[in-house]
Design a protein around this motif. Structure first.
Motif, PDB file in Angstrom:
ATOM      1  N   TRP A 172      -0.432   2.194  -4.726  1.00  0.00           N
ATOM      2  CA  TRP A 172       0.221   1.733  -3.495  1.00  0.00           C
ATOM      3  C   TRP A 172       0.262   0.211  -3.469  1.00  0.00           C
ATOM      4  CZ3 TRP A 172       2.627   4.492   0.286  1.00  0.00           C
ATOM      5  CH2 TRP A 172       2.876   3.865   1.519  1.00  0.00           C
ATOM      6  N   ILE A 173       1.456  -0.352  -3.513  1.00  0.00           N
ATOM      7  CA  ILE A 173       1.673  -1.783  -3.253  1.00  0.00           C
ATOM      8  C   ILE A 173       2.889  -1.837  -2.339  1.00  0.00           C
ATOM      9  CG2 ILE A 173       2.227  -4.039  -4.232  1.00  0.00           C
ATOM     10  CD1 ILE A 173       0.811  -3.234  -6.774  1.00  0.00           C
ATOM     11  N   ALA A 174       2.658  -1.903  -1.034  1.00  0.00           N
ATOM     12  CA  ALA A 174       3.746  -1.667  -0.094  1.00  0.00           C
ATOM     13  C   ALA A 174       3.539  -2.432   1.208  1.00  0.00           C
ATOM     14  CB  ALA A 174       3.870  -0.164   0.173  1.00  0.00           C
ATOM     15  N   TYR A 175       4.544  -2.347   2.063  1.00  0.00           N
ATOM     16  CA  TYR A 175       4.500  -2.962   3.397  1.00  0.00           C
ATOM     17  C   TYR A 175       5.361  -2.112   4.317  1.00  0.00           C
ATOM     18  CZ  TYR A 175       8.994  -4.769   1.782  1.00  0.00           C
ATOM     19  OH  TYR A 175      10.272  -4.868   1.287  1.00  0.00           O
ATOM     20  N   GLY A 176       5.265  -2.366   5.608  1.00  0.00           N
ATOM     21  CA  GLY A 176       6.101  -1.627   6.550  1.00  0.00           C
ATOM     22  C   GLY A 176       7.539  -2.082   6.449  1.00  0.00           C
ATOM     23  N   THR A 177       7.826  -3.221   7.073  1.00  0.00           N
ATOM     24  CA  THR A 177       9.128  -3.855   6.923  1.00  0.00           C
ATOM     25  C   THR A 177       8.935  -5.353   7.085  1.00  0.00           C
ATOM     26  OG1 THR A 177      11.418  -3.947   7.734  1.00  0.00           O
ATOM     27  CG2 THR A 177       9.709  -3.484   9.378  1.00  0.00           C
ATOM     28  N   TYR A 178       9.593  -6.128   6.233  1.00  0.00           N
ATOM     29  CA  TYR A 178       9.358  -7.568   6.205  1.00  0.00           C
ATOM     30  C   TYR A 178      10.504  -8.202   5.430  1.00  0.00           C
ATOM     31  CZ  TYR A 178       6.500 -11.840   6.086  1.00  0.00           C
ATOM     32  OH  TYR A 178       6.008 -13.123   6.261  1.00  0.00           O
ATOM     33  N   ASP A 179      11.245  -9.129   6.063  1.00  0.00           N
ATOM     34  CA  ASP A 179      12.514  -9.587   5.490  1.00  0.00           C
ATOM     35  C   ASP A 179      12.501 -10.983   4.888  1.00  0.00           C
ATOM     36  OD1 ASP A 179      13.578  -7.166   6.238  1.00  0.00           O
ATOM     37  OD2 ASP A 179      14.386  -7.899   8.131  1.00  0.00           O
ATOM     38  N   ASN A 180      11.320 -11.579   4.716  1.00  0.00           N
ATOM     39  CA  ASN A 180      11.268 -12.861   4.002  1.00  0.00           C
ATOM     40  C   ASN A 180      11.203 -12.562   2.506  1.00  0.00           C
ATOM     41  OD1 ASN A 180      10.876 -15.386   2.944  1.00  0.00           O
ATOM     42  ND2 ASN A 180       9.255 -15.976   4.369  1.00  0.00           N
ATOM     43  N   HIS A 181      12.364 -12.375   1.906  1.00  0.00           N
ATOM     44  CA  HIS A 181      12.423 -11.888   0.530  1.00  0.00           C
ATOM     45  C   HIS A 181      11.845 -12.864  -0.495  1.00  0.00           C
ATOM     46  CE1 HIS A 181      14.934  -9.047   2.514  1.00  0.00           C
ATOM     47  NE2 HIS A 181      16.027  -9.779   2.524  1.00  0.00           N
ATOM     48  N   LEU A 182      11.812 -14.155  -0.154  1.00  0.00           N
ATOM     49  CA  LEU A 182      11.306 -15.147  -1.104  1.00  0.00           C
ATOM     50  C   LEU A 182       9.800 -15.359  -1.002  1.00  0.00           C
ATOM     51  CD1 LEU A 182      14.167 -17.802  -0.977  1.00  0.00           C
ATOM     52  CD2 LEU A 182      13.665 -16.195  -2.826  1.00  0.00           C
ATOM     53  N   LYS A 183       9.188 -14.846   0.049  1.00  0.00           N
ATOM     54  CA  LYS A 183       7.729 -14.868   0.158  1.00  0.00           C
ATOM     55  C   LYS A 183       7.287 -13.563   0.817  1.00  0.00           C
ATOM     56  CE  LYS A 183       3.720 -17.678   1.327  1.00  0.00           C
ATOM     57  NZ  LYS A 183       3.205 -18.924   1.943  1.00  0.00           N
ATOM     58  N   PRO A 184       7.397 -12.471   0.085  1.00  0.00           N
ATOM     59  CA  PRO A 184       7.074 -11.167   0.660  1.00  0.00           C
ATOM     60  C   PRO A 184       5.575 -10.962   0.813  1.00  0.00           C
ATOM     61  CG  PRO A 184       7.604 -10.943  -1.657  1.00  0.00           C
ATOM     62  CD  PRO A 184       7.858 -12.379  -1.305  1.00  0.00           C
ATOM     63  N   MET A 185       5.221  -9.935   1.567  1.00  0.00           N
ATOM     64  CA  MET A 185       3.814  -9.603   1.772  1.00  0.00           C
ATOM     65  C   MET A 185       3.597  -8.128   1.469  1.00  0.00           C
ATOM     66  SD  MET A 185       3.731  -7.636   4.776  1.00  0.00           S
ATOM     67  CE  MET A 185       2.112  -7.916   5.432  1.00  0.00           C
ATOM     68  N   TYR A 186       2.340  -7.803   1.101  1.00  0.00           N
ATOM     69  CA  TYR A 186       2.031  -6.428   0.675  1.00  0.00           C
ATOM     70  C   TYR A 186       0.596  -6.059   1.057  1.00  0.00           C
ATOM     71  CZ  TYR A 186       6.048  -7.317  -2.344  1.00  0.00           C
ATOM     72  OH  TYR A 186       7.296  -7.664  -2.818  1.00  0.00           O
ATOM     73  N   TRP A 187       0.383  -4.766   1.144  1.00  0.00           N
ATOM     74  CA  TRP A 187      -0.951  -4.182   1.127  1.00  0.00           C
ATOM     75  C   TRP A 187      -1.102  -3.426  -0.187  1.00  0.00           C
ATOM     76  CZ3 TRP A 187       1.691  -4.284   5.844  1.00  0.00           C
ATOM     77  CH2 TRP A 187       0.991  -4.786   6.959  1.00  0.00           C
ATOM     78  N   ASN A 188      -2.216  -3.586  -0.873  1.00  0.00           N
ATOM     79  CA  ASN A 188      -2.423  -2.784  -2.073  1.00  0.00           C
ATOM     80  C   ASN A 188      -3.194  -1.510  -1.735  1.00  0.00           C
ATOM     81  OD1 ASN A 188      -5.176  -3.417  -2.016  1.00  0.00           O
ATOM     82  ND2 ASN A 188      -4.975  -5.098  -3.475  1.00  0.00           N
ATOM     83  N   ARG A 189      -3.533  -0.757  -2.747  1.00  0.00           N
ATOM     84  CA  ARG A 189      -4.082   0.586  -2.571  1.00  0.00           C
ATOM     85  C   ARG A 189      -5.329   0.619  -1.692  1.00  0.00           C
ATOM     86  NH1 ARG A 189      -4.735   3.814  -7.947  1.00  0.00           N
ATOM     87  NH2 ARG A 189      -5.457   1.769  -8.602  1.00  0.00           N
ATOM     88  N   ASP A 190      -6.226  -0.324  -1.873  1.00  0.00           N
ATOM     89  CA  ASP A 190      -7.515  -0.271  -1.181  1.00  0.00           C
ATOM     90  C   ASP A 190      -7.634  -1.265  -0.027  1.00  0.00           C
ATOM     91  OD1 ASP A 190      -8.571   1.729  -2.930  1.00  0.00           O
ATOM     92  OD2 ASP A 190      -8.845   0.179  -4.464  1.00  0.00           O
ATOM     93  N   ALA A 191      -6.550  -1.922   0.316  1.00  0.00           N
ATOM     94  CA  ALA A 191      -6.595  -2.947   1.362  1.00  0.00           C
ATOM     95  C   ALA A 191      -6.798  -2.330   2.739  1.00  0.00           C
ATOM     96  CB  ALA A 191      -5.306  -3.757   1.347  1.00  0.00           C
ATOM     97  N   GLY A 192      -7.519  -3.057   3.586  1.00  0.00           N
ATOM     98  CA  GLY A 192      -7.608  -2.705   4.986  1.00  0.00           C
ATOM     99  C   GLY A 192      -6.417  -3.272   5.739  1.00  0.00           C
ATOM    100  N   ARG A 193      -6.360  -3.009   7.027  1.00  0.00           N
ATOM    101  CA  ARG A 193      -5.201  -3.407   7.818  1.00  0.00           C
ATOM    102  C   ARG A 193      -4.978  -4.916   7.813  1.00  0.00           C
ATOM    103  NH1 ARG A 193      -4.074  -3.588  13.991  1.00  0.00           N
ATOM    104  NH2 ARG A 193      -1.878  -2.966  14.124  1.00  0.00           N
ATOM    105  N   ASP A 194      -6.030  -5.696   7.784  1.00  0.00           N
ATOM    106  CA  ASP A 194      -5.885  -7.149   7.830  1.00  0.00           C
ATOM    107  C   ASP A 194      -5.941  -7.797   6.445  1.00  0.00           C
ATOM    108  OD1 ASP A 194      -5.722  -7.177  10.637  1.00  0.00           O
ATOM    109  OD2 ASP A 194      -7.913  -7.081  10.793  1.00  0.00           O
ATOM    110  N   ASP A 195      -5.900  -6.979   5.406  1.00  0.00           N
ATOM    111  CA  ASP A 195      -6.076  -7.500   4.048  1.00  0.00           C
ATOM    112  C   ASP A 195      -4.771  -7.602   3.268  1.00  0.00           C
ATOM    113  OD1 ASP A 195      -8.820  -7.609   4.491  1.00  0.00           O
ATOM    114  OD2 ASP A 195      -9.100  -5.536   3.824  1.00  0.00           O
ATOM    115  N   PHE A 196      -3.682  -7.878   3.950  1.00  0.00           N
ATOM    116  CA  PHE A 196      -2.408  -8.060   3.257  1.00  0.00           C
ATOM    117  C   PHE A 196      -2.393  -9.416   2.549  1.00  0.00           C
ATOM    118  CE2 PHE A 196      -1.993  -9.315   7.697  1.00  0.00           C
ATOM    119  CZ  PHE A 196      -1.457 -10.599   7.616  1.00  0.00           C
ATOM    120  N   TYR A 197      -1.468  -9.561   1.628  1.00  0.00           N
ATOM    121  CA  TYR A 197      -1.367 -10.810   0.870  1.00  0.00           C
ATOM    122  C   TYR A 197       0.109 -11.178   0.681  1.00  0.00           C
ATOM    123  CZ  TYR A 197      -0.346  -7.751  -3.164  1.00  0.00           C
ATOM    124  OH  TYR A 197       0.205  -6.823  -4.013  1.00  0.00           O
ATOM    125  N   TYR A 198       0.346 -12.472   0.477  1.00  0.00           N
ATOM    126  CA  TYR A 198       1.700 -12.977   0.264  1.00  0.00           C
ATOM    127  C   TYR A 198       1.920 -13.304  -1.208  1.00  0.00           C
ATOM    128  CZ  TYR A 198       1.979 -13.490   5.349  1.00  0.00           C
ATOM    129  OH  TYR A 198       1.999 -13.246   6.696  1.00  0.00           O
TER     130      TYR A 198
END
Length: 486
Positions: A172-198
């Motif tokens: 899992w490397i995904a996000y809900g919806t996010y439209d800044n295509h040049l600096k996207p953000m993701y949650w990986n497989r084991d991330a918690g809710r606040d552990d997203f990264y850019y």
């Protein structure tokens, strides 16, 4: 004698490993699946169709290697509802995803139910390794909202998907919806809710890098020896068209846009919608060419890794984009520019290449269709409402529905909105507000391919015929909208 001795030694070694080889072979009797979905990609925007001046050499090649459906649609041309239908094989009233997943619709339960039996759940139970990369958009945001830019306005859009809501996807490397295509953000497989990264990289490039790692099984990201299903859900060419690397924009810098704006459904220059189209379409195409390059990288990796022959590859979109055509910015409407989507299906081991302009296939039909192709027809859940068109993919013949349904629903009152049918020749839709039919449209796409003239008033017999057909469809799918068609 020495050669005879070595022969017996090698035979003994081979016999020792034969059971393991047999197991590995058996595990690959069913094909792999790579499902690539770009967001908001209009069905006519493919180079090989020669309808729009877009550069898509890799998709053109993919179309030549499989079945290219040229009459495919999204029945509810909005992100979350389209994805909800695809994942569940159910129409919106049953899938519960009757609008976009955001804070405005959250009070009405608009999100993919955890108890839904998705096609990915079916494959998980059949021993598949499952991976999901990119846009998900099937969870309702809840307070306190995740601190991303698109959750700070009046409506919150983005939300984390916890493991128990991922429907079998373990990579899992995904996000809900996010439209800044040049600096996207993701949650990986084991991330918690606040552990997203850019990521300081164009989203489709980053997601393709991860997809290639998955296909090569870098660091054991999938279980070796098992068949796999990988979804690569790419956001461009979604709005934020301009957020695309310059190397793709450069390809369109000399394009004579006005030459391509002579279609009667594109408003004239000086009109706000017409100007929006002219100001956006070059970047829209640039996004497509960039995504096309990433698809080429994925296909090349499949070939390099020896996976190509026994992998079903699907390319499609969740919906199209009017982009000012018909005076409409965006989608969520019955026009062809919103409903029509690209759909290419390849499987070198079984599918003979052809272009198919006749089959009426919808995005959500891919649920039962792909499971049947993959050998799991017998375990398709009984609650699936969409159509199995696997025979048409293999042979070009067999069953197909007479119509493709159309939906637009107001989550606050689900009987408000639109229902319709798109057939071989006609598009018919009815709008209801507070129990009353307030608008009806009927287009003859054969005589009026740009859908400029609503002919319902002068065709009462056709209107009655389509009302009856729509009522029958809504009754079949337990849609209470049917009560207004008596």
């Amino acid at each position: 004698m020495r050669s005879t001795k070595y022969y017996f030694i090698f035979s003994w070694i081979a016999s020792f490993f034969w059971p393991f080889q047999s197991c590995a072979k058996k595990s690959q009797e069913h094909p792999n699946l790579v499902f690539i979905m770009a967001d908001q990609w209009r069905g006519t925007a493919l180079g090989y169709l020669d309808v729009e001046p877009v550069i898509t050499p890799n998709l053109d090649r993919l179309a030549a290697e499989g079945v290219a459906f040229e009459n495919a649609v999204s029945s509810y041309p909005v992100s979350s509802p389209a994805r909800g239908m695809l994942m569940t094989g159910q129409y919106p009233v049953s899938s519960k995803v009757i609008g976009n997943c955001n804070s405005e619709n959250a009070p009405y339960g608009v999100e993919l139910p955890v108890e839904a039996r998705c096609w990915s759940d079916v494959l998980k139970d059949q021993g598949y390794s499952l991976g999901y990369i990119g846009k998900w958009h099937l969870d309702a945001p809840y307070f306190p909202y995740v601190d991303t830019y698109n959750n700070r306005g009046k409506v919150a859009w983005n939300e984390w998907c916890p493991k128990e809501r991922r429907h079998g996807f373990d990579y899992w490397i995904a996000y809900g919806t996010y439209d800044n295509h040049l600096k996207p953000m993701y949650w990986n497989r084991d991330a918690g809710r606040d552990d997203f990264y850019y990521v300081n990289q164009w989203g489709p490039e980053y997601e393709t890098d991860r997809a290639i790692e998955y296909l090569r099984n870098k660091d054991g990201c999938r279980e070796e020896g098992r068949p796999f299903a990988l979804v690569v859900s790419i956001n461009p060419p979604h709005t934020g068209y301009e957020l695309v690397p310059e190397k793709y924009k450069t390809l369109y810098k000399d394009l004579d846009i006005e030459k391509w704006c002579q279609r009667p459904d594109i408003p004239k220059k000086g009109n706000s919608n017409g100007d929006f189209y002219r100001n956006s379409v070059k970047d829209y195409y640039a996004c497509m060419t960039g995504v096309d390059e990433q698809i080429g990288r994925i296909v090349e990796t499949l070939k390099q890794e020896g996976l190509w022959e026994n992998t079903i590859v699907v390319f499609t979109s969740d919906h199209g984009d009017c982009m000012g055509m018909h005076g409409v910015i965006g989608k969520d409407i019955y026009y062809e520019e919103a409903m029509r989507i690209p759909m290419i299906v390849t499987w070198p081991a079984r599918i003979k290449p052809r272009r198919d302009a006749d089959s009426r296939i919808a995005l959500a039909d891919l649920y039962p269709t792909l499971l049947s192709l993959m050998g799991y027809k017998s375990v398709i859940p009984l609650q699936v409402e969409t159509f199995d068109l696997s025979e048409r993919i293999i042979s070009g013949n067999g069953f197909q529905p007479d119509f493709q349904p159309y939906y637009r629903i107001e989550p606050a009152r689900s009987t408000n909105g639109w229902r319709g049918l798109r057939g071989k020749r006609y598009t018919f839709a009815i709008k209801v507000e507070n129990g009353t039919i307030t608008e009806t449209v009927l287009f003859d796409r054969s005589d009026d391919p740009y859908e400029l003239k609503n002919i319902v008033t002068e065709n009462p017999d056709l209107e009655l015929k389509f009302k009856k057909l729509l009522r029958k469809w809504l009754d079949r799918t337990n849609d209470s909208f049917a009560m207004f068609l008596d």
